[in-house]
Design a protein around this motif. Sequence first.
Motif, PDB file in Angstrom:
ATOM      1  N   ALA A  95       1.100  -1.558  -0.329  1.00 19.26           N
ATOM      2  CA  ALA A  95      -0.441   0.571  -0.189  1.00 19.26           C
ATOM      3  C   ALA A  95       0.685   0.884   0.351  1.00 19.26           C
ATOM      4  CB  ALA A  95      -1.103  -0.102   0.793  1.00 19.26           C
ATOM      5  N   CYS A  96       2.080   1.046   0.577  1.00 20.16           N
ATOM      6  CA  CYS A  96       2.549   2.817   0.599  1.00 20.16           C
ATOM      7  C   CYS A  96       3.852   2.335  -0.337  1.00 20.16           C
ATOM      8  CB  CYS A  96       4.133   1.965   2.100  1.00 20.16           C
ATOM      9  SG  CYS A  96       2.881   2.582   3.262  1.00 20.16           S
ATOM     10  N   ILE A  97       4.447   1.602  -0.900  1.00 24.94           N
ATOM     11  CA  ILE A  97       4.797   1.822  -2.425  1.00 24.94           C
ATOM     12  C   ILE A  97       3.451   2.474  -3.218  1.00 24.94           C
ATOM     13  CG2 ILE A  97       5.815   0.676  -3.733  1.00 24.94           C
ATOM     14  CD1 ILE A  97       7.395  -1.421  -1.876  1.00 24.94           C
ATOM     15  N   ARG A  98       2.664   1.553  -3.533  1.00 20.29           N
ATOM     16  CA  ARG A  98       1.920   2.538  -4.636  1.00 20.29           C
ATOM     17  C   ARG A  98       1.502   3.667  -4.458  1.00 20.29           C
ATOM     18  NH1 ARG A  98      -2.765  -2.710  -4.785  1.00 20.29           N
ATOM     19  NH2 ARG A  98      -1.394  -4.028  -6.031  1.00 20.29           N
ATOM     20  N   THR A  99       0.915   3.775  -2.623  1.00 22.20           N
ATOM     21  CA  THR A  99       0.743   5.356  -2.854  1.00 22.20           C
ATOM     22  C   THR A  99       2.122   6.823  -2.997  1.00 22.20           C
ATOM     23  OG1 THR A  99      -0.890   4.942  -0.875  1.00 22.20           O
ATOM     24  CG2 THR A  99       0.341   7.191  -0.833  1.00 22.20           C
ATOM     25  N   TRP A 100       3.033   5.970  -2.553  1.00 22.06           N
ATOM     26  CA  TRP A 100       4.270   6.510  -3.174  1.00 22.06           C
ATOM     27  C   TRP A 100       4.575   6.705  -4.422  1.00 22.06           C
ATOM     28  CZ3 TRP A 100       8.502   5.595  -6.327  1.00 22.06           C
ATOM     29  CH2 TRP A 100       8.910   6.481  -6.064  1.00 22.06           C
ATOM     30  N   GLY A 101       4.175   5.636  -5.493  1.00 18.58           N
ATOM     31  CA  GLY A 101       4.636   5.696  -6.876  1.00 18.58           C
ATOM     32  C   GLY A 101       3.516   6.667  -7.348  1.00 18.58           C
ATOM     33  N   THR A 136       1.895   9.474  -6.067  1.00 16.99           N
ATOM     34  CA  THR A 136       2.321  10.232  -5.854  1.00 16.99           C
ATOM     35  C   THR A 136       3.757  10.943  -6.281  1.00 16.99           C
ATOM     36  OG1 THR A 136       1.870  10.500  -3.010  1.00 16.99           O
ATOM     37  CG2 THR A 136       2.910  12.172  -3.343  1.00 16.99           C
ATOM     38  N   ALA A 137       4.584  10.207  -6.666  1.00 13.27           N
ATOM     39  CA  ALA A 137       5.718  10.448  -7.601  1.00 13.27           C
ATOM     40  C   ALA A 137       5.272  10.605  -8.715  1.00 13.27           C
ATOM     41  CB  ALA A 137       6.266   9.886  -7.629  1.00 13.27           C
ATOM     42  N   ASN A 138       5.034   9.496  -9.426  1.00  8.74           N
ATOM     43  CA  ASN A 138       4.334   9.906 -10.934  1.00  8.74           C
ATOM     44  C   ASN A 138       3.407  11.363 -11.345  1.00  8.74           C
ATOM     45  OD1 ASN A 138       4.814   7.630 -11.892  1.00  8.74           O
ATOM     46  ND2 ASN A 138       3.447   6.588 -11.500  1.00  8.74           N
ATOM     47  N   ALA A 139       2.909  11.390 -10.159  1.00 10.17           N
ATOM     48  CA  ALA A 139       1.779  12.542 -10.671  1.00 10.17           C
ATOM     49  C   ALA A 139       2.665  14.200 -10.585  1.00 10.17           C
ATOM     50  CB  ALA A 139       0.637  13.229  -9.014  1.00 10.17           C
ATOM     51  N   GLU A 140       3.548  13.945  -9.522  1.00  9.58           N
ATOM     52  CA  GLU A 140       4.603  15.600  -9.804  1.00  9.58           C
ATOM     53  C   GLU A 140       5.077  14.957 -10.808  1.00  9.58           C
ATOM     54  OE1 GLU A 140       7.156  18.453  -8.025  1.00  9.58           O
ATOM     55  OE2 GLU A 140       4.519  17.386  -7.459  1.00  9.58           O
ATOM     56  N   LYS A 141       5.494  13.758 -11.403  1.00  8.72           N
ATOM     57  CA  LYS A 141       6.299  14.210 -12.589  1.00  8.72           C
ATOM     58  C   LYS A 141       5.399  14.614 -14.073  1.00  8.72           C
ATOM     59  CE  LYS A 141       9.493   9.932 -11.997  1.00  8.72           C
ATOM     60  NZ  LYS A 141       9.169   8.875 -12.416  1.00  8.72           N
ATOM     61  N   GLU A 142       4.270  14.514 -13.825  1.00  9.01           N
ATOM     62  CA  GLU A 142       3.202  14.963 -15.173  1.00  9.01           C
ATOM     63  C   GLU A 142       3.119  16.062 -14.584  1.00  9.01           C
ATOM     64  OE1 GLU A 142       1.550  13.764 -17.405  1.00  9.01           O
ATOM     65  OE2 GLU A 142       1.848  11.425 -16.794  1.00  9.01           O
ATOM     66  N   ARG A 143       3.306  17.248 -13.354  1.00  9.72           N
ATOM     67  CA  ARG A 143       2.777  17.898 -13.509  1.00  9.72           C
ATOM     68  C   ARG A 143       3.494  19.056 -14.107  1.00  9.72           C
ATOM     69  NH1 ARG A 143       5.251  21.617 -10.206  1.00  9.72           N
ATOM     70  NH2 ARG A 143       6.264  20.016  -8.702  1.00  9.72           N
ATOM     71  N   LYS A 144       5.439  18.554 -13.462  1.00 12.18           N
ATOM     72  CA  LYS A 144       6.209  19.401 -13.913  1.00 12.18           C
ATOM     73  C   LYS A 144       6.569  18.805 -16.002  1.00 12.18           C
ATOM     74  CE  LYS A 144      10.061  18.363 -10.198  1.00 12.18           C
ATOM     75  NZ  LYS A 144      10.861  17.507  -9.238  1.00 12.18           N
ATOM     76  N   TRP A 145       6.527  18.278 -16.450  1.00  9.81           N
ATOM     77  CA  TRP A 145       6.098  17.534 -17.892  1.00  9.81           C
ATOM     78  C   TRP A 145       5.003  19.473 -17.969  1.00  9.81           C
ATOM     79  CZ3 TRP A 145       5.455  11.979 -17.434  1.00  9.81           C
ATOM     80  CH2 TRP A 145       6.877  11.225 -17.178  1.00  9.81           C
ATOM     81  N   ALA A 146       3.782  18.580 -17.560  1.00  7.12           N
ATOM     82  CA  ALA A 146       3.081  20.030 -18.552  1.00  7.12           C
ATOM     83  C   ALA A 146       3.334  21.522 -17.650  1.00  7.12           C
ATOM     84  CB  ALA A 146       1.673  19.888 -17.478  1.00  7.12           C
ATOM     85  N   GLU A 147       4.155  21.619 -17.074  1.00  7.65           N
ATOM     86  CA  GLU A 147       4.833  22.985 -16.923  1.00  7.65           C
ATOM     87  C   GLU A 147       6.254  22.826 -18.411  1.00  7.65           C
ATOM     88  OE1 GLU A 147       6.570  23.125 -12.544  1.00  7.65           O
ATOM     89  OE2 GLU A 147       4.452  23.960 -11.653  1.00  7.65           O
TER      90      GLU A 147
END
Length: 91
Positions: free
Chosen positions: A47-53, A55-66
């Motif tokens: 559960a922790c690894i899936r949540t971290w993954g 969150t990390a993917n959302a941050e990457k998507e945000r940076k790519w969109a910017e």
Amino acid sequence: MSAPAIFTVPEGFTLHKENTSAILLPAAGNDTFLNPVQEFNRDLSVACIRTWGATANAEKERKWAERRARQAAGGGGGGHKAKKLKSESCV
């Protein structure tokens, strides 16, 4: 969601189930060590690894969109700057 599978346990085996998984264990001389605490630890780790993954993917998507937005606006943002070639002047 599909219906749970029906298991036929062969003679000489016992069925061990955890969540949606099932395994056959030998009934005689069963030296298998099953630790119920470890089942909880494993589930918590997953559960922790899936949540971290996520969150990390959302941050990457945000940076790519910017970055795409900066590039579309003409601000570059590619991170790579072209180098000017030095020209030798002939005298």
